[in-house]
Design an enzyme around this catalytic site. Sequence first.
Site, PDB file in Angstrom:
ATOM      1  N   LYS A  21      82.641 -35.244  16.154  1.00 27.42           N
ATOM      2  CA  LYS A  21      81.933 -36.356  16.028  1.00 27.42           C
ATOM      3  C   LYS A  21      80.916 -36.019  14.701  1.00 27.42           C
ATOM      4  O   LYS A  21      80.583 -37.248  13.862  1.00 27.42           O
ATOM      5  CB  LYS A  21      81.100 -36.825  17.156  1.00 27.42           C
ATOM      6  CG  LYS A  21      81.992 -37.106  18.285  1.00 27.42           C
ATOM      7  CD  LYS A  21      83.016 -38.446  17.559  1.00 27.42           C
ATOM      8  CE  LYS A  21      84.231 -38.897  18.455  1.00 27.42           C
ATOM      9  NZ  LYS A  21      84.976 -40.080  18.211  1.00 27.42           N
ATOM     10  N   SER A  29      91.711 -49.663  26.224  1.00 21.45           N
ATOM     11  CA  SER A  29      90.664 -49.285  27.116  1.00 21.45           C
ATOM     12  C   SER A  29      89.282 -49.515  26.533  1.00 21.45           C
ATOM     13  O   SER A  29      89.056 -49.200  25.387  1.00 21.45           O
ATOM     14  CB  SER A  29      90.929 -48.211  28.067  1.00 21.45           C
ATOM     15  OG  SER A  29      90.886 -46.927  27.371  1.00 21.45           O
ATOM     16  N   TYR A  54      83.649 -31.792  21.360  1.00 23.49           N
ATOM     17  CA  TYR A  54      83.802 -33.354  21.022  1.00 23.49           C
ATOM     18  C   TYR A  54      82.620 -33.691  20.020  1.00 23.49           C
ATOM     19  O   TYR A  54      82.858 -34.357  19.216  1.00 23.49           O
ATOM     20  CB  TYR A  54      83.902 -34.219  22.252  1.00 23.49           C
ATOM     21  CG  TYR A  54      83.414 -35.560  22.151  1.00 23.49           C
ATOM     22  CD1 TYR A  54      84.806 -36.373  22.008  1.00 23.49           C
ATOM     23  CD2 TYR A  54      82.334 -36.144  22.408  1.00 23.49           C
ATOM     24  CE1 TYR A  54      84.636 -37.760  22.089  1.00 23.49           C
ATOM     25  CE2 TYR A  54      82.171 -37.441  22.376  1.00 23.49           C
ATOM     26  CZ  TYR A  54      83.467 -38.234  22.172  1.00 23.49           C
ATOM     27  OH  TYR A  54      83.258 -39.714  22.090  1.00 23.49           O
ATOM     28  N   SER A  67      79.554 -40.288  18.259  1.00 25.12           N
ATOM     29  CA  SER A  67      78.700 -40.306  19.528  1.00 25.12           C
ATOM     30  C   SER A  67      77.268 -39.640  19.071  1.00 25.12           C
ATOM     31  O   SER A  67      77.411 -38.980  18.102  1.00 25.12           O
ATOM     32  CB  SER A  67      79.533 -39.172  20.328  1.00 25.12           C
ATOM     33  OG  SER A  67      78.790 -38.537  21.337  1.00 25.12           O
ATOM     34  N   THR A 116      82.536 -46.751  30.948  1.00 22.82           N
ATOM     35  CA  THR A 116      83.874 -46.708  30.534  1.00 22.82           C
ATOM     36  C   THR A 116      84.698 -45.864  31.320  1.00 22.82           C
ATOM     37  O   THR A 116      84.233 -44.873  31.820  1.00 22.82           O
ATOM     38  CB  THR A 116      84.242 -46.513  29.180  1.00 22.82           C
ATOM     39  OG1 THR A 116      83.928 -45.177  28.805  1.00 22.82           O
ATOM     40  CG2 THR A 116      83.413 -47.172  28.111  1.00 22.82           C
TER      41      THR A 116
END
Length: 325
Positions: A209, A50, A205, A178, A238
């Site tokens: 990163k 994806s 997150y 990110s 996305t």
Amino acid sequence: MSLFRNAIWFLKGMKEYTKGGYEAAAKKFNPADLDISISNRSFMITGANSGVGRCTALAIARKGGIVHMVCRSKERGEEALKDLQEKSGNMNIHLHLVDLSRPRAIKEFVEKFRNNGTPLNVLINNAGVLMSGDKRTLTEDGLETTFATNTLGVHILTTGLVPVLESSEDPRVIIVTSGGMLVQKLNLSDLQFEKMTKFDGTMAYSQTKRQEVVMTAMYAKQYPKIHFSTCHPGWADTAGVRSSLPDFHAKLKDRLRTEEQGADVMLWLAVSEAATKHPSGLFFQDREPVSTHLPLAWTKSSASEDKKLMDILQEMSEKFYGSSL
């Protein structure tokens, strides 16, 4: 994170990470960079079912590259495999089912891949998780899910495949990070987010990163035969963004990049000769190396802190599979 630091990062992102930022940067792109034959080269892409990972896989397949898709879901992986083969006309695309939050599963996959003698020129660590909500979740191994997937999983897969990459021509490793890491300093005191008063999935997150950026720079020193890089695809529209950050998506959906625009830097780093003219270990955005820190540089860690992170990851890796790969 202070409001001031957050504002700096957001304003930077509004200017550079959106569709407009890509379009401005693309005016300087050299089309010849991607006009290259890769029919004899092998690429492994995690999270290839994806988003920008799938777009990158499709672009590589259309250029004739050998593609190894690493996915967690059998159903989504098989659907993506069929779609990529049909759209590219390239049947040399292979699906590997691996849960990248499970160290032992990664070990088994790496050992099988190595024992089969399968060549590999480029590894793209694209898969990652951003846990929505405020509940800290653990894997079956008792690891916090974000750290297990984005940091430890990347480390085990990358270091496990180093021998295969080092035996290949022009080997490369790309880790997709990110912009959120720009407001995070390496925090070795709480790698699995146990000390948070309230779990924050976005912060976790972003911290992983930052860890990936540190890891990449350290890999570049440790494995000089391989060209390492990290990259930020920008803010792309996305399915992952829509599900994990619905408010963010709602506010910026008209300004978000397409998946193809987000995948561009990944493809460029994976195939172009221009990419490896830059030193190993850098962070890229829209085909250009950029700083891994905001101007105030409060996010910089020391050499000893960076080394300690790598030591911890190696110790954890060995704990789960007995000895180093």
